[in-house]
Design a protein around this motif. Sequence first.
Motif, mmCIF file in Angstrom:
data_model
loop_
_atom_site.group_PDB
_atom_site.id
_atom_site.type_symbol
_atom_site.label_atom_id
_atom_site.label_comp_id
_atom_site.label_asym_id
_atom_site.label_seq_id
_atom_site.Cartn_x
_atom_site.Cartn_y
_atom_site.Cartn_z
ATOM 1 N N SER A 210 0.830 -1.213 0.000
ATOM 2 C CA SER A 210 0.000 0.000 0.000
ATOM 3 C C SER A 210 0.857 1.251 0.000
ATOM 4 O O SER A 210 0.518 2.243 -0.637
ATOM 5 C CB SER A 210 -0.927 0.007 1.216
ATOM 6 N N GLN B 238 -7.161 0.568 -0.113
ATOM 7 C CA GLN B 238 -7.534 -0.633 0.628
ATOM 8 C C GLN B 238 -8.704 -0.346 1.567
ATOM 9 O O GLN B 238 -9.657 -1.095 1.650
ATOM 10 C CB GLN B 238 -6.310 -1.061 1.431
ATOM 11 N N ASP C 32 -6.274 -1.783 -4.590
ATOM 12 C CA ASP C 32 -5.670 -2.351 -3.389
ATOM 13 C C ASP C 32 -6.709 -3.230 -2.695
ATOM 14 O O ASP C 32 -7.644 -2.722 -2.075
ATOM 15 C CB ASP C 32 -5.193 -1.220 -2.468
ATOM 16 N N GLY D 17 -3.000 -2.440 6.625
ATOM 17 C CA GLY D 17 -4.381 -2.919 6.711
ATOM 18 C C GLY D 17 -4.502 -4.269 7.394
ATOM 19 O O GLY D 17 -5.343 -4.483 8.272
HETATM 20 MG MG LIG Z 1 -2.073 -2.628 2.355
#
Ligand SMILES: [Mg+2]
Lengths: 312, 511
Positions: free
Chosen positions: B45, B87, B167, B399
């Motif tokens: 990310s 994301q 993402d 995440g």
């Molecule tokens: Mg990520």
Amino acid sequence: MKVKFVETLKSYGIILAFLLICVGLSILSPVFFTLNNIINVIRQTSIYGIMAVGMTFVILTGGIDLSVGSVLAVSGAICAGMLKAGNPIILVLLATLGVGVGCGLVTGLFVTKARITPFVVTLGMMSIARGLALIYTRGYPISGFSPTFRLIGGGYILGIPIPIIIFLVVVIIAYIVLMQTKLGRYTYAIGGNEETVRLSGINSDFFKTLVYVISGSTAALSALILTSRLNSAEPVAGTGYELDVIAAVVIGGASLSGGRGSVWGTFIGALLIGVINNGMNLLGISPYFQQVVKGLIIIGAVWLDQLRAKEE
Amino acid sequence: MDDRVLWMKGIRKSFPGVQALKSVDFDLARGEVHALVGENGAGKSTLMKILSGLYKADEGEIWLRGRKLSSRGIKAMIDAGVSVIYQELNLMRQLSVAENIFIGREPMRYSGLIDWKKMYLDVQRILEPFNVDINPKTKIYMLSPAYQQVVEIAKALSLNSDILVMDEPTAPLTGNEVEKLFEIIRNLRNSGVSIIYISHRLEEIPQIADRVTVLRDGEKILTRPLGELTTAEIIRHMVGRTLTEQYPKISVPLGKEILHVENLTKKGYCKDVSFSVRRGEIVGFTGLVGAGRTEIMQTIYGRMKKDSGSIYIDGQEVQIHSTCDAVKKGIGLIPEERKHQGLVLGLSVFDNMAMTILDKESVLGFLKKKKLDISVKKLVELMEIKTPSTKQLVRYLSGGNQQKIILAKWFLRHCKVYIFDEPTRGIDVGAKVEIYKLMQNLAKEGAGVIMVSSELPEILKMSDRIEVVFSGSIVKEFQREEADSEKVMEYALGLHEHESQQEPRAAGAET
Ligand SMILES: [Mg+2]
Ligand SMILES: Nc1ncnc2c1ncn2[C@@H]1O[C@H](COP(=O)(O)OP(=O)(O)OP(=O)(O)O)[C@@H](O)[C@H]1O
């Protein structure tokens, strides 16, 4: 390099501003940096400083309490009335705090159970409490109390004025509560994301209500000090205090959307306001003009907060 | 060289306490789908946020269509045709679908007012290929995460970008919707759009990608055409070792019934739901997105008020009016929307994890800080949560690591029944195995576990029993041995709805 400077300014900005203003005032006014005046400033600060500590809890949850000035007035009035009626001091103290707790409880329940926004509920409470103070006193000040009672606002312990000691104790207790107890951690968490707190199986309504109770009781505590110090309770006491109180919290770095802030910040914020008030008086600036300056400071502080929030 | 629309060269980025990217090269050809994979916190990310202009790289160059970029920033990158679907969903929850898609470029009438009619029509046109039933006027917070994802994708597409970053777009989607998304991706690719595709569902990669790049701990391990690698090899490069078993199921002797739900009904959400969970058992709940699985669980948990039905724990009927009651009675629910329901982003790892146990680990309201600290640190280590310290704000974790925090929070509290809503969403292969193990540990220690999931393999391989939900009701119950993906899908799609309506108790009767 530039980033670092901004970072430092943000973390220590208030302390820096505080010191600068102190230095400036010491130069401009010979009286400012005398022990007498300094004690005087802190003593004056303690009245709304104590309320600002309570307000910090409320603002940390993302709420606001506009009613503190009026709650101060009604608690002070009832305190004075009970003293005049010859009640024992201990009972009067408890009853006065009880009034603050009661007002906070009502506010808290309307916020959590009726789901009305704090702004509206406390705006209403501001009017209700003021009205009750006027009804109770019939609009006249109640004055003249026993020397014992007058110690609260006028006495000293080890040469330090009692209001200052109370203020410091309140700050320290609040710090411990916020850092070391469930209530404190939930206060931050609710301001950060109430939904998450509720889904974690925590009775967030209970803690949210409690926060208004805290704010109400700090207002009542300030009422005791003010009434004792002035040897009089006026129904119009504390008018406009909410402004100074909220300003102190915001200048102290608390975010009005909740979740960020600290008691130490509020402490410095309150002192800063106290110093500015005092300084402007010493320099002979007109009270009308003082209002303008204070308004600008509040907007400035929130602006700073916005800049901080933008980073995230 | 010429067909390279994007070339990122020697990208470095560090955050306080973490070197997120260590000189990473990455390139993208015109009209290709390039998969980017790696463990949680590997830096995927971050690399994409540098591309989108959200972060500034400490070092490195970015070339777009053969030209080196000098000034950058989010606006500049959008104008340059780069669009990123992050994301975490980034929609404005209080605004409508149409407003979200057209934010900042609303169609105007000559009068200077917004041309709502045109806006709604445009949105309908944009959403058409998705074949979903979304009203452009609906407020975002009323949509399920899957539909929110569709809106995100639609928004990115409507910007007419020719470089599209996704993402983990499929994280909240189920079988059918994933298929739909793939179709959309293929169409885009054929029309010359280049796509960077990040996912932890590795089985998707061969279906959709032309090339794959593996990141590990901020370093690029390799970039290869997909034909040259097997999924097992990709996994090995990702985690740096061979993974023996993706679904480590152990058999746990089942104990007494711990949770029993009888005819649970909530108008508009679920109807006559009855099932039970035994100690040591993992019951999988599956179905399409929007089938009502989450709503059933939230009703049991007291977040939504039930209209009728009863809940028994350990054979005793319990009254649950709030989430607080549920937790007191021993139910824990791990919600599916991490940002809004699972975490307080502005608080530390410690505060988030300890939240569920503060009432137990305190005396007269005062916290037992030391004890809390030790338990939190132990779990952070056990679950391999990547964070410089437990004081780090959760906002700054990757995440997948955020997802781990939500799970960790509930592992700390001992419940009788755990309800996991999409527990492994966004979690890398290695960590998934750890989570399965932890879940089974809970079961082994006598808890009942409910696992709601859209990922069929995990449902099939990890559950002892499977409940299939269709439009708010349980339409079929499978024992572990009877289930296979086709049968489960048939019921999930509602193909057998008719039969089960004639014998509403059939599902329960089979046990
Ligand atoms: Mg990520
Ligand atoms: N804003 C930030 N501040 C501090 N650390 C950060 C920040 N953003 C990312 N990191 C750290 O950088 C590393 C890489 O994070 P990144 O989000 O790129 O991982 P990822 O590969 O996308 O993982 P996931 O699969 O879990 O989404 C992590 O260790 C993360 O904690």
